[in-house]
Design a protein around this motif. Sequence first.
Motif, short mmCIF file in Angstrom:
data_model
loop_
_atom_site.label_atom_id
_atom_site.label_comp_id
_atom_site.label_asym_id
_atom_site.label_seq_id
_atom_site.Cartn_x
_atom_site.Cartn_y
_atom_site.Cartn_z
N THR A 351 68.83 24.61 13.43
CA THR A 351 68.15 25.49 12.48
C THR A 351 66.66 25.61 12.85
O THR A 351 66.03 24.63 13.26
CB THR A 351 68.28 24.94 11.05
OG1 THR A 351 69.66 24.80 10.74
CG2 THR A 351 67.65 25.89 10.05
N HIS A 352 66.12 26.81 12.70
CA HIS A 352 64.70 27.03 12.98
C HIS A 352 63.87 26.14 12.05
O HIS A 352 64.13 26.07 10.85
CB HIS A 352 64.34 28.50 12.76
CG HIS A 352 63.03 28.89 13.35
ND1 HIS A 352 61.84 28.51 12.81
CD2 HIS A 352 62.73 29.63 14.47
CE1 HIS A 352 60.84 28.99 13.53
NE2 HIS A 352 61.37 29.68 14.56
N PRO A 353 62.88 25.43 12.59
CA PRO A 353 62.08 24.51 11.74
C PRO A 353 61.48 25.20 10.53
O PRO A 353 61.36 24.57 9.46
CB PRO A 353 61.01 23.99 12.70
CG PRO A 353 61.60 24.15 14.07
CD PRO A 353 62.47 25.37 14.00
N ASP A 354 61.07 26.46 10.66
CA ASP A 354 60.46 27.15 9.52
C ASP A 354 61.46 27.44 8.42
O ASP A 354 61.06 27.66 7.26
CB ASP A 354 59.83 28.47 9.99
CG ASP A 354 58.67 28.24 10.97
OD1 ASP A 354 58.17 27.10 11.02
OD2 ASP A 354 58.31 29.19 11.69
N ASP A 355 62.77 27.46 8.75
CA ASP A 355 63.80 27.76 7.75
C ASP A 355 64.36 26.51 7.09
O ASP A 355 65.06 26.61 6.08
CB ASP A 355 64.95 28.54 8.40
CG ASP A 355 64.51 29.90 8.91
OD1 ASP A 355 63.45 30.36 8.47
OD2 ASP A 355 65.22 30.48 9.76
N VAL A 356 64.09 25.32 7.67
CA VAL A 356 64.70 24.08 7.15
C VAL A 356 64.32 23.79 5.71
O VAL A 356 65.19 23.51 4.88
CB VAL A 356 64.34 22.89 8.07
CG1 VAL A 356 64.78 21.57 7.43
CG2 VAL A 356 65.01 23.05 9.43
N PRO A 357 63.05 23.83 5.31
CA PRO A 357 62.72 23.52 3.89
C PRO A 357 63.44 24.45 2.92
O PRO A 357 63.95 24.00 1.89
CB PRO A 357 61.20 23.71 3.85
CG PRO A 357 60.75 23.50 5.25
CD PRO A 357 61.83 24.07 6.11
N ARG A 358 63.47 25.74 3.23
CA ARG A 358 64.14 26.70 2.33
C ARG A 358 65.63 26.41 2.24
O ARG A 358 66.21 26.40 1.13
CB ARG A 358 63.90 28.12 2.84
CG ARG A 358 64.66 29.20 2.10
CD ARG A 358 64.27 30.58 2.59
NE ARG A 358 64.46 30.73 4.02
CZ ARG A 358 65.63 31.07 4.59
NH1 ARG A 358 66.70 31.29 3.83
NH2 ARG A 358 65.73 31.21 5.90
N ILE A 359 66.27 26.15 3.38
CA ILE A 359 67.71 25.88 3.38
C ILE A 359 68.01 24.58 2.66
O ILE A 359 68.97 24.48 1.87
CB ILE A 359 68.24 25.85 4.82
CG1 ILE A 359 68.06 27.21 5.50
CG2 ILE A 359 69.71 25.44 4.86
CD1 ILE A 359 68.81 28.33 4.83
N GLU A 360 67.20 23.54 2.91
CA GLU A 360 67.43 22.24 2.26
C GLU A 360 67.31 22.35 0.74
O GLU A 360 68.11 21.77 0.00
CB GLU A 360 66.44 21.21 2.80
CG GLU A 360 66.75 20.69 4.19
CD GLU A 360 67.91 19.71 4.18
OE1 GLU A 360 68.39 19.36 3.09
OE2 GLU A 360 68.34 19.29 5.28
#
Length: 678
Positions: A351-360
């Motif tokens: 997963t793209h690092p910038d998308d990880v917080p939103r997905i988590e």
Amino acid sequence: MPRPAGEGKWIMTTSAPSRSLRWPIILNYAIAVGSVAISVAAAFALYPLWGADPALLLFLAVVAFVALAAGPGPAALASVLTFLALHPLLSPGYPLVLQSGEILRIGLYIVASLFLVALSAARRTTSAALQLLNNNQQMVIGELQEQNDRLRVENAELSEIATRAQAAEQELRQTVDTVPALIARYRADGFMDFRNKNWREYTGLSRDNLEGRRWGSALHPDEEEMVERQWREHIATGEPFELEQRLRQADGEYRWHRIRRIPLRDETGEVIRWYAIAFDIDDRKRTEDALRESEADLAKARHELQLIIDTIPVLVLRHRADGIIDFVNEVGRVYSGITRTTWPSRTSVITHPDDVPRIEAAWDVALRTGESFESEVRLRRADGQYRWFFTRRVPLRRNGEVIAWYAATSDIEDRKQAERELIESERRLREAQMELAHAGRVVSMGQLTASIAHEVNQPLAALLTNAGTALRWLAGQPPNLEKAGPLIERVIDDGKRAADILSRIRDFSKKAPVRKESLDVNEAISEIMRLTHAAISEHGVSAKMQLSEGLPRVLGDRVQLQQVMLNLIMNAIEALSEVGEGPRELLISTGEAESDGVLVAVKDSGPGLPPENAARIFEAFHTTKASGLGLGLSICRSIVEAHEGRLWATPNQPQGAIFCMMLPIREKSCEEPESSEA
């Protein structure tokens, strides 16, 4: 000593005691001495009267008495004592001299006494022998009686045992016949010599093995050779025999049975019998076959499912109940370049690092609520490039509890690129439209200005001249009101004249001929809808088109008619943007009018037309918008009427408005109110 014989009887096993044991020995000899003494005294006393012969007879009687009473020993003593008493009795004067007659008497006496002693001894011996014989006879009789009693008891016991054995045998036979299994017995050579009732009823074969075969005619022909071969091997080795084979029922059907035969051995270990039991396992075999077939089908289905999961063109993942990824399909492994099927993390490692917080954050909510999860995310390809994917995760529940999550992630990079290109294209199109509209407005304003300037130039010049003159007359001291008044009236007349000129210019614009060409209304509307896509999306409007097929083509100016449609659609979108709660629905429909024309309707679910202004919405400079000029609908109606058509509006149900346009020549009512004529 006595001993028991039989039941409650006692038998003397020793001989009867002899007379010498019954009487003490000294008493026997005392009897002898006393008897002799008495006889001697009597003989000497009576000798003168009797003579010698009676005395001898007396002594012989005494010896005989002693022999009978005391036995041969005391009798011998009595004989000696009586002999010693005879000499003085027979020769009282000459004790040492005996006459020949006395010698004969004494000799006869001695012989007689010895005979009596011998006879007593013989009698004693005979009596003892007879007593011993009697005792032996009694003992034999007792033993025989005891043996007879014992045999009688044993016979009774054997009879009872035989009765019990017969009952047990009968019970055993009934048990063997009742047991829900096929039971048989074989000789040592392997041939059957007994079969129970169930065996006979099941196979329909007789009790005796008349068929001459180890299983009669019940074996399946395909298995007979194999069963016979293995049976001979077990007969030779004496090992228990166990096999699954088919046996024929009486109705001819073959069913599977489990056969087990065990040997019975004698004291030397030799096999003397074989006992066999067979259980029907046909239903179990069918179940096992069905289970194996089902397992094979299940394995095949699992294999096919695995192939489908691995070949379906999306990334398929499985998450544990806590969200950890425990399976990735082949497509996911190939895309990511990670060969492991398990990724020990809640969010995929690509997963793209910038998308990880939103997905988590969204994943935490889904895990907590158990609701399905959807998102768009960028995933890194094996070559390092990130592409956009749409992922959806749904829970798998058991008894209402989430036990796993399944996710499907599909590549939407091309769609995202197309959307970006479309948005950019729409942006450029809107800019071009705005520039075109601005240019059109500039041109129109230039034309309108030129027309107005041309028409109102003279009234305005006269108006200015009269106004200037009136000001001079009013500026005089004192003001010349008499001359200024008529000039002011002339200014008013010049203003009215300018207004009339503008009215004529508007009427002229409505009557001006237009360029006409063959036009597909549906195609024109589709082009306009593409232009309004961005505005529809921006205001959250649900737009639908119901375009009738096979509509006739109309004659008209494509640009002007599309401008009318664009104005009506944009007005509807602006009206829908004012809706707070409720649906924002827009419907554009076309149909064939009864007057050989085409009817276009624009329906919205907005706030609708204000009743007090419904009749004035097509008037010039009349508007309900704070920033509107009030020219749009007026110009639209002018364009439609220039095409020999009609444009009107009616309320929509339950709310909203409907704008109807009929092209090109005849009128078509769309629930048009009578007051709509303007």
